[in-house]
Motif scaffolding. Structure first.
Motif, PDB file in Angstrom:
ATOM      1  N   THR A 229      59.090  47.388  64.016  1.00 14.18           N
ATOM      2  CA  THR A 229      59.575  48.457  63.347  1.00 14.18           C
ATOM      3  C   THR A 229      60.842  48.583  63.921  1.00 14.18           C
ATOM      4  OG1 THR A 229      58.592  50.043  64.602  1.00 14.18           O
ATOM      5  CG2 THR A 229      57.397  49.496  62.543  1.00 14.18           C
ATOM      6  N   GLU A 230      61.146  48.243  65.164  1.00 15.37           N
ATOM      7  CA  GLU A 230      62.705  48.068  65.541  1.00 15.37           C
ATOM      8  C   GLU A 230      63.203  46.919  65.846  1.00 15.37           C
ATOM      9  OE1 GLU A 230      64.572  50.769  66.043  1.00 15.37           O
ATOM     10  OE2 GLU A 230      63.086  52.644  65.918  1.00 15.37           O
ATOM     11  N   PRO A 231      63.820  46.214  64.726  1.00 13.97           N
ATOM     12  CA  PRO A 231      64.471  44.807  65.044  1.00 13.97           C
ATOM     13  C   PRO A 231      65.782  44.869  65.675  1.00 13.97           C
ATOM     14  CG  PRO A 231      64.923  45.662  62.935  1.00 13.97           C
ATOM     15  CD  PRO A 231      64.174  46.804  63.715  1.00 13.97           C
ATOM     16  N   THR A 232      66.288  45.936  66.290  1.00 18.88           N
ATOM     17  CA  THR A 232      67.685  45.691  66.785  1.00 18.88           C
ATOM     18  C   THR A 232      67.593  45.780  68.342  1.00 18.88           C
ATOM     19  OG1 THR A 232      67.789  48.254  67.027  1.00 18.88           O
ATOM     20  CG2 THR A 232      68.481  47.230  64.953  1.00 18.88           C
ATOM     21  N   ALA A 233      66.685  45.565  68.849  1.00 18.28           N
ATOM     22  CA  ALA A 233      66.409  45.191  70.232  1.00 18.28           C
ATOM     23  C   ALA A 233      65.261  44.303  70.614  1.00 18.28           C
ATOM     24  CB  ALA A 233      66.499  46.478  71.220  1.00 18.28           C
ATOM     25  N   ILE A 234      65.482  43.628  71.772  1.00 17.24           N
ATOM     26  CA  ILE A 234      64.696  42.502  72.407  1.00 17.24           C
ATOM     27  C   ILE A 234      64.458  42.799  73.648  1.00 17.24           C
ATOM     28  CG2 ILE A 234      63.925  40.102  72.543  1.00 17.24           C
ATOM     29  CD1 ILE A 234      65.702  39.453  70.016  1.00 17.24           C
ATOM     30  N   THR A 235      63.231  42.690  74.387  1.00 17.76           N
ATOM     31  CA  THR A 235      63.225  42.596  75.627  1.00 17.76           C
ATOM     32  C   THR A 235      62.608  41.157  76.264  1.00 17.76           C
ATOM     33  OG1 THR A 235      62.648  45.192  75.805  1.00 17.76           O
ATOM     34  CG2 THR A 235      61.814  43.815  77.728  1.00 17.76           C
TER      35      THR A 235
ATOM     36  N   ALA B  12      55.810  34.049  74.287  1.00 23.53           N
ATOM     37  CA  ALA B  12      55.054  34.837  73.100  1.00 23.53           C
ATOM     38  C   ALA B  12      55.740  35.954  72.715  1.00 23.53           C
ATOM     39  CB  ALA B  12      53.741  35.058  73.495  1.00 23.53           C
ATOM     40  N   ALA B  13      56.204  36.144  71.830  1.00 24.83           N
ATOM     41  CA  ALA B  13      56.857  37.265  71.355  1.00 24.83           C
ATOM     42  C   ALA B  13      55.788  38.155  70.752  1.00 24.83           C
ATOM     43  CB  ALA B  13      57.707  37.174  69.662  1.00 24.83           C
ATOM     44  N   CYS B  14      55.791  39.597  71.445  1.00 26.26           N
ATOM     45  CA  CYS B  14      54.845  40.579  71.122  1.00 26.26           C
ATOM     46  C   CYS B  14      55.545  41.831  70.522  1.00 26.26           C
ATOM     47  CB  CYS B  14      54.261  41.164  72.319  1.00 26.26           C
ATOM     48  SG  CYS B  14      53.796  39.619  73.422  1.00 26.26           S
ATOM     49  N   VAL B  15      54.871  42.746  70.188  1.00 26.61           N
ATOM     50  CA  VAL B  15      55.587  44.072  69.617  1.00 26.61           C
ATOM     51  C   VAL B  15      55.105  45.147  70.516  1.00 26.61           C
ATOM     52  CG1 VAL B  15      55.773  45.698  67.613  1.00 26.61           C
ATOM     53  CG2 VAL B  15      55.415  43.130  67.038  1.00 26.61           C
ATOM     54  N   ASN B  16      56.194  45.544  71.304  1.00 27.26           N
ATOM     55  CA  ASN B  16      55.449  46.859  72.047  1.00 27.26           C
ATOM     56  C   ASN B  16      55.335  48.103  71.595  1.00 27.26           C
ATOM     57  OD1 ASN B  16      58.140  48.012  71.783  1.00 27.26           O
ATOM     58  ND2 ASN B  16      58.957  47.170  73.410  1.00 27.26           N
ATOM     59  N   ASP B  17      54.938  49.108  72.393  1.00 24.50           N
ATOM     60  CA  ASP B  17      54.442  50.349  71.769  1.00 24.50           C
ATOM     61  C   ASP B  17      55.691  51.121  71.110  1.00 24.50           C
ATOM     62  OD1 ASP B  17      52.199  50.005  72.892  1.00 24.50           O
ATOM     63  OD2 ASP B  17      52.481  50.965  74.766  1.00 24.50           O
ATOM     64  N   ALA B  18      56.950  50.838  71.391  1.00 19.55           N
ATOM     65  CA  ALA B  18      57.964  51.254  70.537  1.00 19.55           C
ATOM     66  C   ALA B  18      58.327  50.509  69.384  1.00 19.55           C
ATOM     67  CB  ALA B  18      59.285  51.216  71.345  1.00 19.55           C
ATOM     68  N   GLY B  19      57.689  49.531  68.870  1.00 18.62           N
ATOM     69  CA  GLY B  19      57.879  48.777  67.834  1.00 18.62           C
ATOM     70  C   GLY B  19      58.902  47.853  67.895  1.00 18.62           C
ATOM     71  N   ALA B  20      59.416  47.387  69.160  1.00 21.69           N
ATOM     72  CA  ALA B  20      60.375  46.470  69.326  1.00 21.69           C
ATOM     73  C   ALA B  20      59.677  45.119  69.783  1.00 21.69           C
ATOM     74  CB  ALA B  20      61.361  46.922  70.376  1.00 21.69           C
ATOM     75  N   ALA B  21      60.332  44.152  69.680  1.00 27.87           N
ATOM     76  CA  ALA B  21      59.741  42.749  70.063  1.00 27.87           C
ATOM     77  C   ALA B  21      60.149  42.562  71.934  1.00 27.87           C
ATOM     78  CB  ALA B  21      60.613  41.693  69.780  1.00 27.87           C
ATOM     79  N   ILE B  22      59.098  42.286  72.407  1.00 25.46           N
ATOM     80  CA  ILE B  22      59.236  42.037  73.721  1.00 25.46           C
ATOM     81  C   ILE B  22      58.779  40.531  74.271  1.00 25.46           C
ATOM     82  CG2 ILE B  22      56.965  43.158  74.087  1.00 25.46           C
ATOM     83  CD1 ILE B  22      58.138  43.550  77.190  1.00 25.46           C
TER      84      ILE B  22
ATOM     85  N   ALA C  58      64.223  43.351  58.128  1.00 26.05           N
ATOM     86  CA  ALA C  58      64.688  43.235  59.445  1.00 26.05           C
ATOM     87  C   ALA C  58      66.004  42.628  59.664  1.00 26.05           C
ATOM     88  CB  ALA C  58      63.626  42.523  60.477  1.00 26.05           C
ATOM     89  N   LEU C  59      66.277  41.642  59.056  1.00 25.44           N
ATOM     90  CA  LEU C  59      67.401  40.964  59.006  1.00 25.44           C
ATOM     91  C   LEU C  59      68.356  41.782  58.316  1.00 25.44           C
ATOM     92  CD1 LEU C  59      66.517  37.230  58.032  1.00 25.44           C
ATOM     93  CD2 LEU C  59      66.825  38.116  60.473  1.00 25.44           C
ATOM     94  N   SER C  60      68.259  42.395  57.402  1.00 18.77           N
ATOM     95  CA  SER C  60      69.328  43.231  56.768  1.00 18.77           C
ATOM     96  C   SER C  60      69.615  44.430  57.713  1.00 18.77           C
ATOM     97  CB  SER C  60      68.482  43.999  55.309  1.00 18.77           C
ATOM     98  OG  SER C  60      69.578  44.887  54.899  1.00 18.77           O
TER      99      SER C  60
ATOM    100  N   ASP D 123      68.259  53.781  64.999  1.00 16.67           N
ATOM    101  CA  ASP D 123      66.649  54.118  65.123  1.00 16.67           C
ATOM    102  C   ASP D 123      66.071  53.601  63.846  1.00 16.67           C
ATOM    103  OD1 ASP D 123      64.185  55.112  65.382  1.00 16.67           O
ATOM    104  OD2 ASP D 123      64.875  57.202  65.869  1.00 16.67           O
ATOM    105  N   ALA D 124      65.482  52.442  63.605  1.00 15.50           N
ATOM    106  CA  ALA D 124      65.129  51.916  62.452  1.00 15.50           C
ATOM    107  C   ALA D 124      63.692  52.439  62.024  1.00 15.50           C
ATOM    108  CB  ALA D 124      65.106  50.426  62.426  1.00 15.50           C
ATOM    109  N   SER D 125      62.981  53.114  63.090  1.00 15.53           N
ATOM    110  CA  SER D 125      61.675  53.641  62.544  1.00 15.53           C
ATOM    111  C   SER D 125      61.931  54.822  61.859  1.00 15.53           C
ATOM    112  CB  SER D 125      60.754  53.859  63.898  1.00 15.53           C
ATOM    113  OG  SER D 125      60.343  52.495  64.437  1.00 15.53           O
TER     114      SER D 125
END
Length: 237
Positions: A78-84, A126-136, A163-165, A223-225
Protein backbone atom coordinates in the motif's frame (compact mmCIF):
# COMPACT_ATOMS: atom_id res chain seq x y z
CA UNK A 1 -25.60 -51.13 14.68
CA UNK A 2 -23.64 -54.40 14.92
CA UNK A 3 -25.64 -57.38 16.22
CA UNK A 4 -23.93 -60.49 17.56
CA UNK A 5 -26.85 -62.12 19.39
CA UNK A 6 -27.79 -65.19 17.26
CA UNK A 7 -31.53 -64.70 17.58
CA UNK A 8 -31.28 -61.04 16.59
CA UNK A 9 -29.22 -62.02 13.57
CA UNK A 10 -31.66 -64.73 12.59
CA UNK A 11 -34.62 -62.39 12.87
CA UNK A 12 -32.85 -59.90 10.56
CA UNK A 13 -32.03 -62.60 8.00
CA UNK A 14 -35.37 -64.43 8.13
CA UNK A 15 -38.58 -62.38 7.98
CA UNK A 16 -40.59 -65.45 9.11
CA UNK A 17 -40.13 -64.26 12.70
CA UNK A 18 -42.95 -61.77 12.01
CA UNK A 19 -45.36 -64.66 11.55
CA UNK A 20 -46.93 -65.43 15.01
CA UNK A 21 -47.50 -69.01 13.90
CA UNK A 22 -43.79 -69.57 13.55
CA UNK A 23 -42.11 -71.19 16.54
CA UNK A 24 -38.52 -69.94 17.03
CA UNK A 25 -37.73 -73.28 18.60
CA UNK A 26 -38.45 -74.99 15.29
CA UNK A 27 -35.82 -72.98 13.41
CA UNK A 28 -33.48 -75.01 11.29
CA UNK A 29 -30.70 -75.92 13.74
CA UNK A 30 -28.11 -76.10 10.99
CA UNK A 31 -28.86 -72.51 9.85
CA UNK A 32 -28.74 -71.24 13.41
CA UNK A 33 -25.43 -72.99 14.01
CA UNK A 34 -23.97 -71.35 10.89
CA UNK A 35 -25.16 -67.93 12.05
CA UNK A 36 -23.56 -68.42 15.46
CA UNK A 37 -20.33 -69.65 13.93
CA UNK A 38 -20.09 -66.72 11.49
CA UNK A 39 -21.54 -63.53 13.03
CA UNK A 40 -22.64 -60.97 10.50
CA UNK A 41 -23.06 -57.23 10.62
CA UNK A 42 -26.58 -55.94 10.13
CA UNK A 43 -27.06 -52.26 9.32
CA UNK A 44 -24.50 -49.84 7.87
CA UNK A 45 -21.26 -51.59 7.08
CA UNK A 46 -17.97 -50.42 8.52
CA UNK A 47 -15.62 -48.80 6.02
CA UNK A 48 -12.77 -50.99 4.94
CA UNK A 49 -9.24 -50.35 6.15
CA UNK A 50 -8.34 -49.18 2.66
CA UNK A 51 -11.23 -46.73 2.60
CA UNK A 52 -10.26 -45.38 5.99
CA UNK A 53 -6.69 -44.92 4.75
CA UNK A 54 -7.89 -43.01 1.69
CA UNK A 55 -10.09 -40.74 3.80
CA UNK A 56 -7.27 -40.11 6.25
CA UNK A 57 -4.90 -39.37 3.39
CA UNK A 58 -7.35 -36.91 1.87
CA UNK A 59 -7.69 -35.07 5.17
CA UNK A 60 -3.91 -34.95 5.54
CA UNK A 61 -3.45 -33.51 2.04
CA UNK A 62 -6.17 -30.93 2.70
CA UNK A 63 -4.41 -29.98 5.91
CA UNK A 64 -1.09 -29.54 4.14
CA UNK A 65 -2.74 -27.43 1.45
CA UNK A 66 -4.27 -25.18 4.09
CA UNK A 67 -0.91 -24.86 5.84
CA UNK A 68 0.83 -24.02 2.58
CA UNK A 69 -1.77 -21.36 1.84
CA UNK A 70 -1.18 -19.82 5.25
CA UNK A 71 2.58 -19.81 4.76
CA UNK A 72 2.42 -18.34 1.26
CA UNK A 73 -0.12 -15.60 1.97
CA UNK A 74 0.48 -12.73 -0.45
CA UNK A 75 -0.50 -9.08 -0.64
CA UNK A 76 0.36 -5.92 -2.54
CA UNK A 77 2.17 -2.92 -1.04
CA UNK A 78 0.00 0.00 0.00
CA UNK A 79 3.13 2.18 0.23
CA UNK A 80 4.95 1.66 -3.09
CA UNK A 81 7.28 4.65 -2.73
CA UNK A 82 9.83 3.03 -0.40
CA UNK A 83 11.78 -0.23 -0.33
CA UNK A 84 13.82 -1.67 2.51
CA UNK A 85 16.70 -4.01 1.65
CA UNK A 86 17.73 -6.20 4.60
CA UNK A 87 21.18 -7.71 5.07
CA UNK A 88 19.78 -10.74 6.93
CA UNK A 89 16.48 -12.56 7.29
CA UNK A 90 15.92 -10.55 10.46
CA UNK A 91 14.09 -7.34 9.45
CA UNK A 92 15.34 -5.69 12.68
CA UNK A 93 18.95 -6.09 11.53
CA UNK A 94 21.02 -3.98 9.15
CA UNK A 95 18.91 -2.46 6.36
CA UNK A 96 19.27 0.03 3.52
CA UNK A 97 16.36 2.18 2.36
CA UNK A 98 15.64 2.87 -1.30
CA UNK A 99 13.08 4.85 -3.21
CA UNK A 100 10.24 2.84 -4.69
CA UNK A 101 10.91 0.74 -7.78
CA UNK A 102 8.80 -1.55 -9.97
CA UNK A 103 10.91 -4.59 -9.02
CA UNK A 104 12.01 -4.47 -5.35
CA UNK A 105 14.05 -7.68 -5.63
CA UNK A 106 16.06 -6.37 -8.57
CA UNK A 107 16.64 -3.06 -6.78
CA UNK A 108 18.00 -4.76 -3.67
CA UNK A 109 19.99 -7.31 -5.69
CA UNK A 110 22.08 -4.40 -7.01
CA UNK A 111 23.06 -3.55 -3.43
CA UNK A 112 24.18 -7.14 -2.86
CA UNK A 113 26.08 -7.19 -6.15
CA UNK A 114 28.00 -3.98 -5.40
CA UNK A 115 28.88 -5.07 -1.87
CA UNK A 116 26.63 -2.64 0.04
CA UNK A 117 24.74 -5.46 1.78
CA UNK A 118 27.17 -8.37 1.49
CA UNK A 119 29.91 -9.98 -0.51
CA UNK A 120 30.02 -12.91 -2.85
CA UNK A 121 27.13 -14.37 -4.81
CA UNK A 122 23.79 -12.61 -4.51
CA UNK A 123 21.64 -14.87 -2.31
CA UNK A 124 18.04 -15.85 -3.04
CA UNK A 125 15.88 -12.82 -2.22
CA UNK A 126 12.23 -12.54 -1.32
CA UNK A 127 10.08 -9.43 -1.55
CA UNK A 128 7.74 -9.16 1.43
CA UNK A 129 5.18 -6.57 2.54
CA UNK A 130 5.94 -5.22 6.00
CA UNK A 131 3.53 -3.92 8.63
CA UNK A 132 3.71 -0.41 7.16
CA UNK A 133 2.56 -1.72 3.78
CA UNK A 134 5.93 -1.18 2.09
CA UNK A 135 8.15 -3.69 0.32
CA UNK A 136 11.01 -5.21 2.30
CA UNK A 137 13.42 -7.61 0.62
CA UNK A 138 14.93 -10.35 2.78
CA UNK A 139 17.60 -12.89 1.86
CA UNK A 140 16.25 -16.42 2.05
CA UNK A 141 13.76 -18.89 0.64
CA UNK A 142 10.76 -16.95 -0.71
CA UNK A 143 8.40 -19.74 0.38
CA UNK A 144 9.26 -19.31 4.05
CA UNK A 145 11.33 -16.24 4.90
CA UNK A 146 8.48 -13.69 4.74
CA UNK A 147 6.11 -15.71 6.90
CA UNK A 148 8.83 -16.36 9.46
CA UNK A 149 9.33 -12.61 9.74
CA UNK A 150 5.59 -12.14 10.20
CA UNK A 151 5.10 -10.57 6.75
CA UNK A 152 3.11 -11.40 3.62
CA UNK A 153 4.91 -12.40 0.44
CA UNK A 154 4.68 -9.60 -2.12
CA UNK A 155 2.21 -10.59 -4.83
CA UNK A 156 4.27 -10.45 -8.02
CA UNK A 157 1.24 -11.28 -10.18
CA UNK A 158 -1.01 -8.50 -8.91
CA UNK A 159 -1.94 -5.59 -11.14
CA UNK A 160 0.57 -2.90 -10.11
CA UNK A 161 -0.74 -0.17 -12.40
CA UNK A 162 -1.83 1.98 -9.45
CA UNK A 163 1.51 1.55 -7.69
CA UNK A 164 3.47 2.51 -10.81
CA UNK A 165 1.28 5.57 -11.24
CA UNK A 166 2.09 6.69 -7.69
CA UNK A 167 5.80 6.19 -8.38
CA UNK A 168 5.47 8.39 -11.47
CA UNK A 169 3.69 11.03 -9.41
CA UNK A 170 6.43 10.96 -6.79
CA UNK A 171 9.16 11.26 -9.43
CA UNK A 172 7.44 14.26 -10.99
CA UNK A 173 7.09 16.07 -7.67
CA UNK A 174 10.66 15.31 -6.62
CA UNK A 175 12.01 16.64 -9.91
CA UNK A 176 9.89 19.77 -9.56
CA UNK A 177 11.21 20.62 -6.12
CA UNK A 178 14.80 19.64 -6.85
CA UNK A 179 15.02 21.82 -9.94
CA UNK A 180 13.51 24.94 -8.34
CA UNK A 181 13.17 26.36 -4.87
CA UNK A 182 9.54 26.60 -3.82
CA UNK A 183 8.62 28.40 -0.65
CA UNK A 184 5.96 27.10 1.69
CA UNK A 185 2.84 28.55 0.06
CA UNK A 186 4.06 28.03 -3.50
CA UNK A 187 4.99 24.41 -2.72
CA UNK A 188 1.51 23.67 -1.41
CA UNK A 189 -0.09 25.21 -4.49
CA UNK A 190 2.28 23.43 -6.92
CA UNK A 191 1.68 20.09 -5.26
CA UNK A 192 -2.09 20.57 -5.48
CA UNK A 193 -1.81 21.46 -9.16
CA UNK A 194 0.33 18.39 -9.90
CA UNK A 195 -2.12 16.11 -8.11
CA UNK A 196 -5.06 17.51 -10.04
CA UNK A 197 -3.25 17.28 -13.38
CA UNK A 198 -2.54 13.58 -12.75
CA UNK A 199 -6.10 12.74 -11.72
CA UNK A 200 -5.48 12.51 -7.98
CA UNK A 201 -8.40 14.80 -7.21
CA UNK A 202 -9.31 13.08 -3.95
CA UNK A 203 -5.78 13.22 -2.53
CA UNK A 204 -4.83 15.73 0.15
CA UNK A 205 -1.85 18.09 0.45
CA UNK A 206 -0.68 18.80 3.98
CA UNK A 207 2.14 20.74 5.56
CA UNK A 208 4.43 18.84 7.92
CA UNK A 209 5.18 22.06 9.81
CA UNK A 210 5.96 25.68 9.04
CA UNK A 211 9.30 25.98 7.29
CA UNK A 212 12.00 26.80 9.90
CA UNK A 213 14.01 29.97 9.57
CA UNK A 214 16.73 29.57 6.98
CA UNK A 215 14.97 26.64 5.27
CA UNK A 216 13.42 28.15 2.18
CA UNK A 217 12.92 25.27 -0.24
CA UNK A 218 10.35 22.48 -0.17
CA UNK A 219 10.51 18.74 -0.51
CA UNK A 220 7.73 16.19 -0.43
CA UNK A 221 6.88 12.79 0.95
CA UNK A 222 3.99 10.57 -0.11
CA UNK A 223 1.71 8.70 2.29
CA UNK A 224 -0.08 6.53 -0.24
CA UNK A 225 -2.12 4.62 2.34
CA UNK A 226 -3.79 7.88 3.37
CA UNK A 227 -3.72 9.43 -0.12
CA UNK A 228 -1.68 12.36 1.13
CA UNK A 229 1.34 14.31 -0.07
CA UNK A 230 3.29 15.91 2.77
CA UNK A 231 5.20 19.11 2.07
CA UNK A 232 8.16 20.06 4.27
CA UNK A 233 11.02 22.51 4.24
CA UNK A 234 14.19 20.58 3.42
CA UNK A 235 16.99 22.98 2.38
CA UNK A 236 18.07 26.56 2.19
CA UNK A 237 17.78 28.47 -1.05
Amino acid sequence: MTRTDPFELFKALNPLHDDPATDPGAVDEELLARIVAEPRTVGPSRPSRRRLWVVAGTVAVAGLATAAFAVLRTSSPTEPTAITCAATSDPAGDVVGLAGAPDPVAACAELWANGTLGTGTVPPLAACVNDAGAAIVLPGDPTTVCSRAGFDLLDQDADNTAALSILDLEAELIDTFLNDCYGQDDALAETRRTLDDNGYLDWTVTLAEDFPDGIDCAGIGIDASNQTVIVAGVRPE
